[in-house]
Write an enzyme that holds these catalytic residues in place. Structure first.
Site, PDB file in Angstrom:
ATOM      1  N   SER A 165       0.834  -1.189   0.000  1.00  0.00           N
ATOM      2  CA  SER A 165       0.000   0.000   0.000  1.00  0.00           C
ATOM      3  C   SER A 165       0.882   1.256   0.000  1.00  0.00           C
ATOM      4  CB  SER A 165      -0.961  -0.055   1.195  1.00  0.00           C
ATOM      5  OG  SER A 165      -2.039   0.818   0.997  1.00  0.00           O
ATOM      6  N   ASP A 168      -8.301  -5.928  -5.701  1.00  0.00           N
ATOM      7  CA  ASP A 168      -7.988  -4.783  -4.841  1.00  0.00           C
ATOM      8  C   ASP A 168      -8.791  -3.570  -5.309  1.00  0.00           C
ATOM      9  OD1 ASP A 168      -6.878  -2.802  -3.268  1.00  0.00           O
ATOM     10  OD2 ASP A 168      -4.840  -3.585  -3.445  1.00  0.00           O
ATOM     11  N   HIS A 181      -6.839  -6.071  -0.745  1.00  0.00           N
ATOM     12  CA  HIS A 181      -5.663  -5.255  -0.402  1.00  0.00           C
ATOM     13  C   HIS A 181      -4.890  -5.942   0.720  1.00  0.00           C
ATOM     14  CE1 HIS A 181      -3.561  -1.494  -0.733  1.00  0.00           C
ATOM     15  NE2 HIS A 181      -3.730  -1.195   0.530  1.00  0.00           N
TER      16      HIS A 181
END
Lengths: 805, 805
Positions: A372, A492, A523
């Site tokens: 991320s 995601d 994610h």
């Protein structure tokens, strides 16, 4: 369980013998063993720890069965010919498969094959060399618990019995072994002087870095892995929540413009204060820390001799500066630490005394890791070509912040985070304010900075502008020198797959090593999956890039590995991702029965009753359900059109972005169009999140930190559909995201836009559907406006990226 | 957060000075400090670790604010009068409350009060002694993260800087401090020779025990805490699943009998084989282990110098014997280990060599810990009065296995485990079979044993028999000598509260220390709650019982502590539990509108349509909902009667068991009656499970294992009702659980039965309801039989245990 192991290096008898010697399974004594059963018994006795008595180890061996009649100890002590089936009977038990529950004694070799576990090519009965090779391979084979047997033995204490007796680093089958005592790591803080003054206090920003490294690194240099994580020093969730934007407002007409891309890329040059005068030098850090915010893959690597460095960057707790959300200051926050690790930048032991401390323990080879935002800063740092950065392990990262918070001239939220924006993220990560004194001292500069972010992000137009261009790492992708390993979830919706597709295409021409894994997760991290040896691949890769061991990593690790969406525990290689080499243009045809077609046109509205609007605002899942399945009773029935393509006779695999090409009109002088590609067909599908497997705990080293084994499984019930991809566009941005075109009410325009890329297998008997609508309750602004959209069916198609194979 | 701390020992200046000296906050140097601010600065500098530089520690102090204008360093360096408000400004920041988010600088003392944090009684401005006392109290105050400040400092490395410089054990404020290096624990296995031969192999059963103890225990004896856990060496979940009984069969008429209780208690005397001849003695164990199946409270205690012993008992992996589910063999499995720890039984280093090893490191004081089965074996062991066992920490334990798997002549499952029984549990815990060789060798004896359990448990009648009497620890409760600390969830439907109520009443007359905590959880641990200092209470208690420190534990820890069901983070003391001192007999009155009353009688049926029956079988939640709320459309409408009592004008608290007294008839010659007491009233209620608080990780020692801070919060939405208690009875067992009475179809009988005990506050405006029905889809057998039940309203009442206050 179905095993997929890529990180087993090629070997032969000579290599096996040499490496088994290095991990003490072979030595001068064993050279004298002349019986295969005796050699296997020796291996087992050794595996069960020299630190335990012979009686106990014999007890352990005798608990396993070697054949229907005999336990392993009895069998081996006969010194009779060693059958391959007996070897693998014992092997499976060592790999934690239970006789009865998991396999039958006479069935071990078939079971090995079913589980996709590697079987040594050996004679039957086995000779001494066969036992050596088969044992070597077995040590590198993954157990039921999702780690290799040698790692499993390490967790039982194999290396910990006497850490000092092993070479360091210890490379076994191309991977670095956990021979470092994790109960005795050095934990120290330094303050890197970055070429930044984001808080405008006339002094260069000092950035805190937390270092964890093996004791041995004081004498023998080790590589370093930097995880640049703005979350690392804490977050301000309540403040972030407070700033989160209301999204229930309407789209507006935008004044057309002729903005050019070049005018957006304004690089301001900043005059920096002079660096601090170094007043002393030391090797002794002054500050320590206890429990860092860790990442289990880093923990795995720590036990294997890689130093781990956490740094949160400008504006975080105990660092200087203010948050900037993704601009060059954050990039420099990361590269400054890399430069220090490579010996090219100054760091101090505290923030006052200018006492310099070097990364004398670093071998100068640096990698980055994290997911991320943490992956994003890897792309950011890599695009500077900073010296010392050899490899990035980029998980679920943003390659262009516009693709995170915007889309084609619209404010489009990351899935599940309606109302979040660059300013919200800045506030959440401004952990510097966790020090009350720092918060008060820097209040004015921070307020000003935050205002600038809010203005720059421009939630009014949603257009691509200079603010976003400064946060588009694709601009500098060609400067990347580090080897890049991308991991991204095809599901995601937070950091959407376009981010990985674009950076993948951008690095394609570069002469670097490039790898990619596309999994079926959202994610998430994938380093504790049962079906794939991800951690071992990373070990192999970093051992190659940072320890410079020739282990064939670039050949062994597939270039693009994809997890199948239509079966459990299944991975396969593809040649390309989103290459659009084989695109089928399909007419949308006539919408579903019941939709009114007039003049070959079809219309849908956007507004809903207040009740329905509120319902969907609070329940995006319900909205998604009604969007796809809603019948004529559903509130969504007139708010979207569904085009169902032909039922499939054979499986097809889509690879890349589908493109919508429609001729459409809005009843207003503004308008947004959204589209979803959906797989229709009652079927079992993978769970959205990986599930724990048997509550199995994975130790990342001997009595070290832990993870839990996970895997995607089919859901217990069939589901009627799965979203494959979606996209959104502001009709005024039909040329591009930075230019605004005119939109006249009732006038038809050709509008093209891509859906998110995917690699997706649509099964025979299923049917694809294209749904066109406007408001996306999960991601777009929601004005509940009185707009009607009309699509001209004649010129409306979808281009499907059908895989060649 | 609302803090409830019970484990703060009383102190005065002298004690504070002495103990602060023992943990190195005071020494000869500090005796020279003559300014309160300077003394506080010294405390802070010391808290921020001597191993860090003065500059870094100054940096840490200067990050806090002492007043609106000044950071703590500036404020303290003035050596001006130290205000109480400045002290508590700093204190709250040390306790991890953030200025701005959590409190305002001028408001610190009020905030301390709101949070229920203790404030020292000191002068303002503070003198030297005030600072000493206030600092002492502060170190013993819980932070926002749910641990005391001294534990928080320990986690930062306070004691780990130099473990050797502290006394061991180190008692601070009555509790043992984490001064033991958990990265350097001794982990060893012994085999205790138990006075058992459950597998009938002519040799006494050797039982494996895993010991974890501080290195220091080689020289200085330490207490031991035994967790006897049959799950500890693994479980056979698939086999357990396979054996799980079908519960969809009908109740049958039972032949009346006159069984007496005395004839059930048959104690068989068994001839045991002779003990092994000891062939040698050693202090060196031969076997080790790595990651044990741990329990976080044990981990907390390990860092504090208590040795932890895990033992799984007969029939588990690497032990001898077969599983027996709760009978005397299992009790002896536990007491044998206790006897070894107390020096009264032999253990060996392996299973063959008869090499004896003593618990030479044990001080002879043993406690037990653990929840569920692990707590059950504590009650079992305690009822033998075994020497050495000083204290039990009994969480959610069974006191009588009949109350776990049966109720009043019915098969009643633990909630959520339909079809489980003593035999299923035996199979699940027979981890000895995880060794293939052991499984094969013992197959016959195990098959026979399992058959005996299945027969003994008798799912046919559900009656209390000799099998259950041998598993009723209440029979021997009077023999308990150990001090007992019970913890039980009032919402525990697995091990139901009757278990704790009965053992509590049974130990009432005994001259032992007895404590009880009744929380709002189900079948959970409570040692990571934010609102209550449970771990510290346990520390205080064990420090008293096992280290024999006079710390007033028996006075400081409340006798009965109850968590309120009607507010968040609220705990209060009560005098008694289920004492039935103030019982209100309430007529059931007339059932809810719509129910047909004829001749002052009301009827309900038990059978359902196949569809409804199947629906409820698969969705017990839906059944529970319809049982309480179902309207005339609901499938349950004719399958139960609801009696609503008067709406309450004031809160009332129920304490104990409600008793149903009804005059009822069945349309068949068999019948079961169930009843629920329900709190009706749309209101916010606590979540069923505690939720993580801010993802806060709790370290249980310096870089040691971790837990996550949890707390019950109100659910986000209001709910219409909450079940308060339930009960079930076979109408033929209206005398008792072991005697079967005649039941004639259509004949009315007086039937009395107790519901599960609870402590429950019913709020004003709410209303209690009594629901009478037959089949309990979540717990009883489900025959979907054609039975009609009739209740005579005239003679039907409920006795409510209304608390006196």
């Amino acid at each position: 369980m179905k095993n997929h192991q890529y990180a087993i290096a090629k070997y032969n008898l000579k290599i096996a013998q040499k490496e088994l010697r290095s991990i003490h399974f072979l030595d001068e004594e064993t050279d004298k063993i002349d019986n295969p059963s005796a050699l296997l018994k020796h291996f087992l006795m050794t595996a069960f720890l020299d630190s335990q008595s012979i009686a106990i180890r014999g007890q352990k061996i005798s608990q396993m069965m070697a054949s229907f009649e005999e336990d392993a100890l009895t069998y081996l002590d006969k010194n009779a010919p060693l059958s391959k089936i007996a070897f693998y009977n014992i092997a499976l038990q060592l790999l934690h498969f239970e006789v009865g529950e998991d396999f039958l004694i006479d069935n071990s070799i078939t079971k090995m094959k079913t589980l996709n576990l590697p079987i040594a090519e050996v004679n039957d009965p086995m000779n001494l060399y066969d036992v050596t090779c088969a044992w070597y391979l077995l040590l590198n084979t993954r157990t039921k618990r999702g780690i290799t047997l040698i790692d499993d033995l390490a967790n039982e204490g194999y290396f910990a019995q006497n850490y000092n007796s092993f070479d360091k680093p210890l490379i076994f089958n191309g991977k670095s072994m956990p021979v470092y005592d994790t109960s005795n790591l050095i934990r120290e803080v330094v303050y890197v002087e970055a070429p930044l003054d984001t808080d405008h206090d006339g002094k260069l920003d000092l950035l805190k870095a937390e270092i964890i490294r093996p004791k041995e690194s004081n004498k023998q240099k080790v590589p370093a892995i930097l995880t640049a994580s703005p979350y690392n020093q804490g977050t301000n969730d309540a403040d972030g929540e407070k700033l989160t934007h209301n999204v229930n407002y309407g789209l507006k007409h935008k004044t057309p413009n002729q903005t050019s891309l070049s005018e957006l890329s304004t690089k301001e040059s900043v005059d920096l204060p002079a660096p601090r005068e170094v007043e002393g030098k030391t090797r002794k850090a002054e500050q320590t820390f206890s429990r860092e915010q860790s990442y289990t893959l880093n923990d795995y690597l720590l036990a294997r001799g890689f130093a781990i460095v956490y740094s949160a960057g400008v504006g975080t707790y105990e660092s200087d500066g203010v948050r900037t959300t993704g601009d060059a200051s954050e990039t420099i926050s990361a590269t400054a630490v890399i430069e220090w690790l490579a010996g090219n930048r100054v760091a101090f032991t505290n923030k006052f005394d200018n006492n310099q401390i070097e990364a004398y323990w670093s071998n100068g080879n640096v990698a980055m890791s994290g997911r991320s935002y943490l992956g994003t800063l890897q792309i950011a740092a890599a695009t500077t070509g900073v010296e010392g950065l050899k490899a990035c392990l980029v998980e679920a990262a943003i390659s262009n912040w516009y693709d995170y918070y915007r889309e084609n001239g619209l404010v489009i939220a990351p899935g599940g985070f309606q109302g979040e924006d660059a300013d919200v993220l800045a506030v959440e990560t401004y952990s510097r304010q966790k020090s009350a004194a720092e918060a008060i001292k820097n209040k004015d500069v921070w307020d000003k900075q935050l205002k600038a972010i809010t203005e720059g992000q421009d939630r009014e137009t949603g257009d691509y502008n200079a603010f976003w261009d400064a946060r588009n790492y694709l601009n500098d992708a060609k400067k990347i020198k580090a080897d890049m390993f991308f991991i991204h979830g095809l599901n995601d919706e937070n950091v959407k797959p376009i981010n990985v597709a674009n950076i993948w295409k951008a690095v394609a021409p570069l002469k670097i090593s490039k790898k990619m894994i596309l999994h079926q997760g959202q994610h998430i991290y994938i380093n504790a999956f049962q079906s794939i040896d991800f951690s071992e691949m990373v070990n192999l890769w970093f051992t190659n890039k940072l320890l410079e061991v020739e282990n064939d990593a670039d050949n062994l690790i597939p270039n693009i590995l994809v997890q199948d969406n239509a079966s459990e525990q299944s991975w396969y290689e593809v040649d390309d991702f989103d290459g659009r080499e084989n695109v089928e243009s399909v007419s949308l045809g006539t919408p579903e029965d019941g939709t009114r077609v007039e003049n070959n046109q079809v219309s849908f509205k956007d507004n809903l009753s207040d009740d329905d609007f509120n319902k969907y605002c609070h329940n995006a899942k319900q909205w998604q359900h009604d969007l796809v399945l809603g019948d004529s009773q559903s509130a969504m029935t007139d708010n979207r059109v569904i085009f169902k393509l032909d039922k499939l006779d054979n499986d097809i695999t889509l690879n890349g972005s589908a493109r919508i090409k429609i001729n459409a009109a809005s009843s207003q002088d503004f308008g947004m169009l959204s589209a979803q590609l959906v797989d229709l067909g009652e079927d079992y599908r993978l769970s959205a999140n990986p599930l724990p497997v048997d509550n199995t705990r994975i130790s990342l080293g001997y009595l070290w930190r832990e993870d839990y084994l996970r895997e995607f499984k089919f859901e217990k019930a069939k589901s009627p559909f799965k979203k494959v991809a979606e996209g959104h566009i502001n009709m005024q941005n039909r040329n591009n995201a930075y230019q605004v075109s005119e939109l006249e009410a009732g006038h038809f325009y050709d509008i093209e836009f891509d859906l998110q890329p995917n690699v997706y297998r649509v099964k025979a008997g299923h049917q694809l559907a294209v749904i066109i609508y406007a408001t996306d309750f999960d991601k777009s602004i929601r004005g509940n406006q009185d707009v009607q959209y009309t699509i001209n069916l004649e010129n409306s198609t979808i281009e499907l990226p059908v895989n060649k194979d």
